[in-house]
Design an enzyme around this catalytic site. Sequence first.
Site, PDB file in Angstrom:
ATOM      1  N   LYS A 122      -6.370  -7.801   8.127  1.00 46.48           N
ATOM      2  CA  LYS A 122      -6.037  -7.722   9.563  1.00 46.48           C
ATOM      3  C   LYS A 122      -7.151  -7.117  10.418  1.00 46.48           C
ATOM      4  CE  LYS A 122      -1.117  -8.047   9.047  1.00 46.48           C
ATOM      5  NZ  LYS A 122       0.203  -7.472   9.095  1.00 46.48           N
TER       6      LYS A 122
ATOM      7  N   HIS B 246     -15.152 -32.696 -14.209  1.00 45.85           N
ATOM      8  CA  HIS B 246     -14.403 -31.437 -14.181  1.00 45.85           C
ATOM      9  C   HIS B 246     -15.325 -30.257 -14.428  1.00 45.85           C
ATOM     10  CE1 HIS B 246     -11.696 -34.654 -15.343  1.00 45.85           C
ATOM     11  NE2 HIS B 246     -10.736 -33.971 -14.766  1.00 45.85           N
TER      12      HIS B 246
HETATM   13  P1  NAP Z   1      -1.831  -1.472   4.965  1.00 40.75           P
HETATM   14  O1  NAP Z   1      -2.699  -1.461   6.168  1.00 40.75           O
HETATM   15  O2  NAP Z   1      -2.445  -1.725   3.627  1.00 40.75           O
HETATM   16  O3  NAP Z   1      -1.091  -0.037   4.917  1.00 40.75           O
HETATM   17  C1  NAP Z   1      -0.300   0.321   3.814  1.00 40.75           C
HETATM   18  C2  NAP Z   1       0.427   1.633   4.123  1.00 40.75           C
HETATM   19  O4  NAP Z   1       1.309   1.895   3.028  1.00 40.75           O
HETATM   20  C3  NAP Z   1      -0.493   2.844   4.242  1.00 40.75           C
HETATM   21  O5  NAP Z   1       0.056   3.762   5.146  1.00 40.75           O
HETATM   22  C4  NAP Z   1      -0.457   3.387   2.816  1.00 40.75           C
HETATM   23  O6  NAP Z   1      -0.745   4.775   2.733  1.00 40.75           O
HETATM   24  C5  NAP Z   1       0.983   3.176   2.487  1.00 40.75           C
HETATM   25  N1  NAP Z   1       1.225   3.143   1.046  1.00 40.75           N
HETATM   26  C6  NAP Z   1       0.832   2.177   0.185  1.00 40.75           C
HETATM   27  N2  NAP Z   1       1.249   2.490  -1.059  1.00 40.75           N
HETATM   28  C7  NAP Z   1       1.917   3.668  -0.966  1.00 40.75           C
HETATM   29  C8  NAP Z   1       2.576   4.501  -1.909  1.00 40.75           C
HETATM   30  N3  NAP Z   1       2.638   4.169  -3.202  1.00 40.75           N
HETATM   31  N4  NAP Z   1       3.164   5.631  -1.471  1.00 40.75           N
HETATM   32  C9  NAP Z   1       3.119   5.972  -0.169  1.00 40.75           C
HETATM   33  N5  NAP Z   1       2.492   5.220   0.770  1.00 40.75           N
HETATM   34  C10 NAP Z   1       1.902   4.093   0.370  1.00 40.75           C
HETATM   35  O7  NAP Z   1      -0.653  -2.525   5.082  1.00 40.75           O
HETATM   36  P2  NAP Z   1       0.077  -3.027   6.420  1.00 40.75           P
HETATM   37  O8  NAP Z   1      -0.604  -4.241   6.933  1.00 40.75           O
HETATM   38  O9  NAP Z   1       0.243  -1.860   7.327  1.00 40.75           O
HETATM   39  O10 NAP Z   1       1.488  -3.497   5.832  1.00 40.75           O
HETATM   40  C11 NAP Z   1       2.431  -2.536   5.337  1.00 40.75           C
HETATM   41  C12 NAP Z   1       3.742  -3.242   5.031  1.00 40.75           C
HETATM   42  O11 NAP Z   1       4.269  -3.819   6.205  1.00 40.75           O
HETATM   43  C13 NAP Z   1       3.606  -4.422   4.063  1.00 40.75           C
HETATM   44  O12 NAP Z   1       3.787  -3.998   2.755  1.00 40.75           O
HETATM   45  C14 NAP Z   1       4.681  -5.397   4.488  1.00 40.75           C
HETATM   46  O13 NAP Z   1       5.797  -5.283   3.628  1.00 40.75           O
HETATM   47  C15 NAP Z   1       5.069  -4.929   5.861  1.00 40.75           C
HETATM   48  N6  NAP Z   1       4.866  -6.003   6.851  1.00 40.75           N
HETATM   49  C16 NAP Z   1       5.963  -6.610   7.353  1.00 40.75           C
HETATM   50  C17 NAP Z   1       5.831  -7.604   8.306  1.00 40.75           C
HETATM   51  C18 NAP Z   1       7.039  -8.269   8.839  1.00 40.75           C
HETATM   52  O14 NAP Z   1       6.904  -9.246   9.581  1.00 40.75           O
HETATM   53  N7  NAP Z   1       8.213  -7.778   8.539  1.00 40.75           N
HETATM   54  C19 NAP Z   1       4.564  -7.983   8.755  1.00 40.75           C
HETATM   55  C20 NAP Z   1       3.465  -7.346   8.220  1.00 40.75           C
HETATM   56  C21 NAP Z   1       3.620  -6.359   7.252  1.00 40.75           C
HETATM   57  P3  NAP Z   1      -2.263   5.297   2.562  1.00 40.75           P
HETATM   58  O15 NAP Z   1      -2.857   5.318   3.947  1.00 40.75           O
HETATM   59  O16 NAP Z   1      -2.105   6.644   1.966  1.00 40.75           O
HETATM   60  O17 NAP Z   1      -2.961   4.338   1.656  1.00 40.75           O
END
Ligand code: NAP
Length: 506
Positions: free
Chosen positions: A285, A116
Amino acid sequence: MTELVVPIFASDSASVISQAEAAAAAGADVVELRLDLCDPGICKELINQIKTLALPAIVTNRSPAEGGSSRLSDSERLQLLLDADQAGAAWIDVELSCLEQLPARPQRARLILSYHDFKGMGDDLAGKIMAMLSAEADVAKLAVTPADAGDLAIIETLYQQAPHGRLTAIAMGEEGLPSRLLAGAWGAAFTYAALDDDHDTAPGQPSVRSLIDTYRIHEQGPSTCIFGVIGDPVAHSLSPIIHNAGFAHLDMDAVYVPFLVHDARDFWSRCGAWIDGLSITIPHKHALLDSVNEYEDLVSVTSAMNTIYRTEDKLIGANTDATAALLCVQEQAGSLEEKRCLILGAGGVSRAIAHTMHSAHARVFITNRTMERAEQLARDVGCKTMTLEDAVQEDWDIIINGTSVGMNSDESPWPADRHRTGRIVFDTVYTPLETRLLLDAQSAGSFPVCGLSMFLIQAYQQFERWTNTFAPEAAMRRAVLEKLGLDPELFGTVGKNNTACWNNGV
Ligand code: NAP
């Protein structure tokens, strides 16, 4: 076949007996009686009960030097293992470092020699396995601690080199979890699972039911295809549930596991060779864009890749988030031509959605916490930006949340008093299903569309790329809804013909 072991321990022998019965009922093959975790006063009594246990027993009395809790001297500790041998233990587990102190070889039980390292991956693991097998261990057991999932490459190589069924190599912690989930595919002698969440004895131990039901451990073998999702974090992901349900429904020799990956490029360069297809989630991504031979068009325009699949001679990158999101919105809105669409966010998901909505001739505007990112995205796509302060004053046909705001929280990226009747409000967040954004939208008479539909559709599209087979959508959807505690009969249409989650499904 890899045997499924459930460690048991208790302060009285009746509990040990009932835990062994519960392990047998749950589908385990073997119990590991952890003497070092039991009350020292009852160890002898427990040993005398070994033959009455519902399953064959591995008896272990782990020293503190190797992560155990025994307070006995080495000679007392090892003598109890020999007593267990006499009492009918199927196996005894002795640390390689203590082998020379073992007063005699077991006469009936088979011998596990173990090593371990709770701080790192140890050194010369292959040499240690050789030493264990040369010392006539029936099984060599290693339990080490990876810094990242890339270290699983070391474990996989050890299995390739070791005689089939003579090695159990466990990478501990969440980064190492796939070493337990893929034990059947890798030819392990044993994999260790917790009876339930209250009985785990090591970090990262899955439950016995999840190994049997989700990961089909007893059906895995050397020809099992391995798929998975990389993310950080990844434990919340429903992807193992949905894809394993699809493989099981079609009786495919394939398994899908979660990889907690901190460094995606390191992981893929070390482990990519034995992975047949990959889902990629936050924050990776963009990380593997130059690791594939070709992209599908949507990856080229969005620079975000959530899927890797193989053809005979190529690795191809795809983005199934983008088409899934578009389908969800189109199901409700019909033609998007000239529809005024506001996207909240400028990350990977927003980028994919902005491109597809723009291609579908919607009038797309982007707002984001960091407006420079919104402006860059708008330039790339050929659409416009607007500050949130201005956007809340405007009329919109469609509002899409592509931020992570609302994920596992009661926050909304849009003010509650700025919703209007008749809008489509689509939240890509699906944990929880009923986000604050959607609840507010529904109260104001908007039409809420929840992110679970997008999740389901993007998964079906991944599955079809990996398998060249139609995804068994009903079975995959049912598995996810059951996992979420929802009645599949009530929510049977989610992600199929009707993307609204709770109001139309019910
Ligand atoms: P990402 O590239 O990390 O982008 C995150 C986004 O959220 C950016 O625009 C960021 O703004 C904003 N953000 C984060 N915290 C914030 C806050 N406190 N206040 C305001 N804006 C905030 O992530 P992503 O890959 O685009 O994914 C985003 C979301 O999509 C995930 O959280 C997930 O729930 C959802 N998603 C859903 C699916 C589905 O199949 N339904 C698939 C993939 C993802 P800044 O640019 O200012 O940082």
